[in-house]
Design a protein around this motif. Structure first.
Motif, PDB file in Angstrom:
ATOM      1  N   ALA A  43       0.827  -1.204   0.000  1.00  0.00           N
ATOM      2  CA  ALA A  43       0.000   0.000   0.000  1.00  0.00           C
ATOM      3  C   ALA A  43       0.864   1.258   0.000  1.00  0.00           C
ATOM      4  N   ILE A  46       2.188   1.765  -3.534  1.00  0.00           N
ATOM      5  CA  ILE A  46       1.131   2.285  -4.406  1.00  0.00           C
ATOM      6  C   ILE A  46       0.862   3.753  -4.091  1.00  0.00           C
ATOM      7  N   TYR A  71      -7.852   6.906  -8.105  1.00  0.00           N
ATOM      8  CA  TYR A  71      -8.097   5.521  -7.726  1.00  0.00           C
ATOM      9  C   TYR A  71      -9.176   4.871  -8.601  1.00  0.00           C
ATOM     10  N   LEU A  74      -7.196   3.759 -11.408  1.00  0.00           N
ATOM     11  CA  LEU A  74      -6.434   2.567 -11.036  1.00  0.00           C
ATOM     12  C   LEU A  74      -7.288   1.309 -11.094  1.00  0.00           C
ATOM     13  N   ILE A  75      -8.559   1.422 -10.759  1.00  0.00           N
ATOM     14  CA  ILE A  75      -9.450   0.260 -10.772  1.00  0.00           C
ATOM     15  C   ILE A  75      -9.977  -0.023 -12.175  1.00  0.00           C
ATOM     16  N   LEU A 162      -6.785  -7.299  -1.861  1.00  0.00           N
ATOM     17  CA  LEU A 162      -6.674  -6.144  -2.746  1.00  0.00           C
ATOM     18  C   LEU A 162      -7.444  -4.947  -2.194  1.00  0.00           C
ATOM     19  N   VAL A 163      -8.656  -5.192  -1.689  1.00  0.00           N
ATOM     20  CA  VAL A 163      -9.456  -4.106  -1.134  1.00  0.00           C
ATOM     21  C   VAL A 163      -8.755  -3.483   0.064  1.00  0.00           C
ATOM     22  N   LEU A 166      -5.817  -1.323  -1.142  1.00  0.00           N
ATOM     23  CA  LEU A 166      -6.259  -0.057  -1.719  1.00  0.00           C
ATOM     24  C   LEU A 166      -6.725   0.915  -0.640  1.00  0.00           C
ATOM     25  N   SER A 169      -3.714   2.285   1.121  1.00  0.00           N
ATOM     26  CA  SER A 169      -2.993   3.256   0.294  1.00  0.00           C
ATOM     27  C   SER A 169      -3.749   4.582   0.212  1.00  0.00           C
ATOM     28  N   ILE A 170      -5.098   4.528   0.202  1.00  0.00           N
ATOM     29  CA  ILE A 170      -5.879   5.773   0.195  1.00  0.00           C
ATOM     30  C   ILE A 170      -5.627   6.560   1.472  1.00  0.00           C
TER      31      ILE A 170
END
Length: 383
Positions: A43, A46, A71, A74-75, A162-163, A166, A169-170
């Protein structure tokens, strides 16, 4: 008083034992938490890579909206690539399995027209074995579907990781700068400037490497797609995406992609397409290595080729393909830290020459401050 000499060794031994026990417990705790620690590190990588686009968009809109836009991109990009790859891959893969007996017959006809190949075939029955396997392949489509189903189940199980990555990282992108500023505020002024420079240079190196790698991957995928379309090679779009993704792997990725595409050309117009593709792959790799990569990464990551090779070998040995991908930005970050440490050493030496008894420059990044300065030494990643 005679007991005092005996107390000191016992106290020292107890202290050493305590340090060893604590170190072992810490290592064991890291081992138990290796998965979430890996998520946090991923994270952070990223977040650092995306901080550049977020900061640029943040100049024209609110930062929260900029983070949302980046983001979403990114998705949506992997989703779009999946939509491009999966449908034709399934359709053309089924067609390949059904037409493989005809391809095997074409290979047999080509062998029969060549005297040397015909002698080898008479001796080892190569075409006969190919025909047998080709006849069996259509009946194995169901087994392949089962394997794909298992792979899909594994991907679904990875969605949770993955969730979480993300989301982490947010949070880092949204609050990393405040955390870093708060941590650096605990350090002395001169050391604070040095640490800020290290963090900013590291973030710029990582972000620059990611941008350069994605640009090179895009160029590799586009050129592969154009050449395969001209040659009429099947699976052009999926193979182009594969070529772009594999080009993200330093040193060997482009070669692996070229070999895979070359194998597919064997079933299209052998040997014409195979020869043309092999020649083009060699030419393009030379152009990429000597023109594209230096131009794209000239202003981003500057790492010596020997360090790149060693970093990729170490990274791939430790954690596989992911290690090979992140090895170069990590090597660039380490190079920045070593450079700052060397500059600090030179400042210390010059200060000692000018005034041996005067105050010394602040320590290198992460070092303990003098007793009267205080501070925790906690350094958070800059984004």
């Amino acid at each position: 008083m005679p007991s005092r000499p005996a107390e000191m060794p016992i106290r020292s031994i107890a202290r050493v034992v305590m340090i060893v026990v604590v170190a072992v417990l810490i290592l064991y705790l890291i081992y138990l938490l290796r998965k979430p620690i890996g998520w946090v590190l991923t994270a952070t990588f990223i977040a650092i890579a995306l901080s550049g686009p977020v900061n640029r968009l943040g100049r024209h809109m609110r930062r929260g909206f900029a983070i949302t836009v980046v983001y979403l991109g990114l998705i949506l990009v992997p989703a779009g690539l999946t939509a491009i790859v999966v449908p034709p891959l399934v359709t053309q893969g089924t067609d390949l399995a059904q037409n493989l007996p005809q391809y095997a017959n074409d290979i047999r006809d080509f062998v029969n027209k060549n005297e040397r190949l015909r002698k080898l075939d008479d001796k080892y029955d190569i075409t006969g074995s190919i025909n047998k396997q080709a006849d069996k392949l259509p009946a194995r489509i169901g087994d392949a579907a089962k394997v794909l189903g298992d792979i899909g189940l594994g991907l679904v199980n990875s969605v949770f990781a993955l969730v979480n990555i993300l989301i982490l990282s947010i949070f880092i992108v949204a609050g990393g700068r405040r955390w870093t500023d708060a941590a650096l505020g605990l350090r002395p002024e001169l050391e604070r400037r040095r640490l800020r420079r290290v963090l900013d240079d590291t973030a710029a190196a990582v972000g620059g490497y990611v941008r350069g790698a994605l640009t090179i991957a895009l160029i590799a995928g586009v050129q592969a797609f154009i050449v395969m379309e001209i040659l009429g090679v099947p699976f052009a779009a999926p193979l182009a995406v594969l070529a772009g993704l594999l080009s993200l792997i330093p040193l060997v990725g482009a070669t692996v992609a070229a070999v895979i595409i070359g194998l597919v050309t064997l079933f299209n117009d052998f040997p014409t397409d195979t020869i043309i593709w092999a020649v083009w792959a060699i030419v393009y790799q030379q152009i990429e290595n000597n023109v594209i990569q230096p131009q794209v990464q000239r202003r981003t990551v500057q790492v010596q080729p020997f360090i790149v090779l060693v970093a990729v070998l170490f990274g791939s040995t430790l954690i596989g393909i992911l290690g090979a991908i992140v090895a170069i930005p990590l090597a660039a970050s380490l190079q920045i830290v070593v450079r700052e440490w060397w500059d600090w050493r030179q400042e210390v030496r010059l200060a000692q020459i000018r005034d041996p008894e005067g105050p010394q420059p602040p320590g290198p990044p992460g070092s303990a401050p003098p007793d009267d300065e205080g501070g925790t030494g906690i350094i958070l990643p800059a984004t």
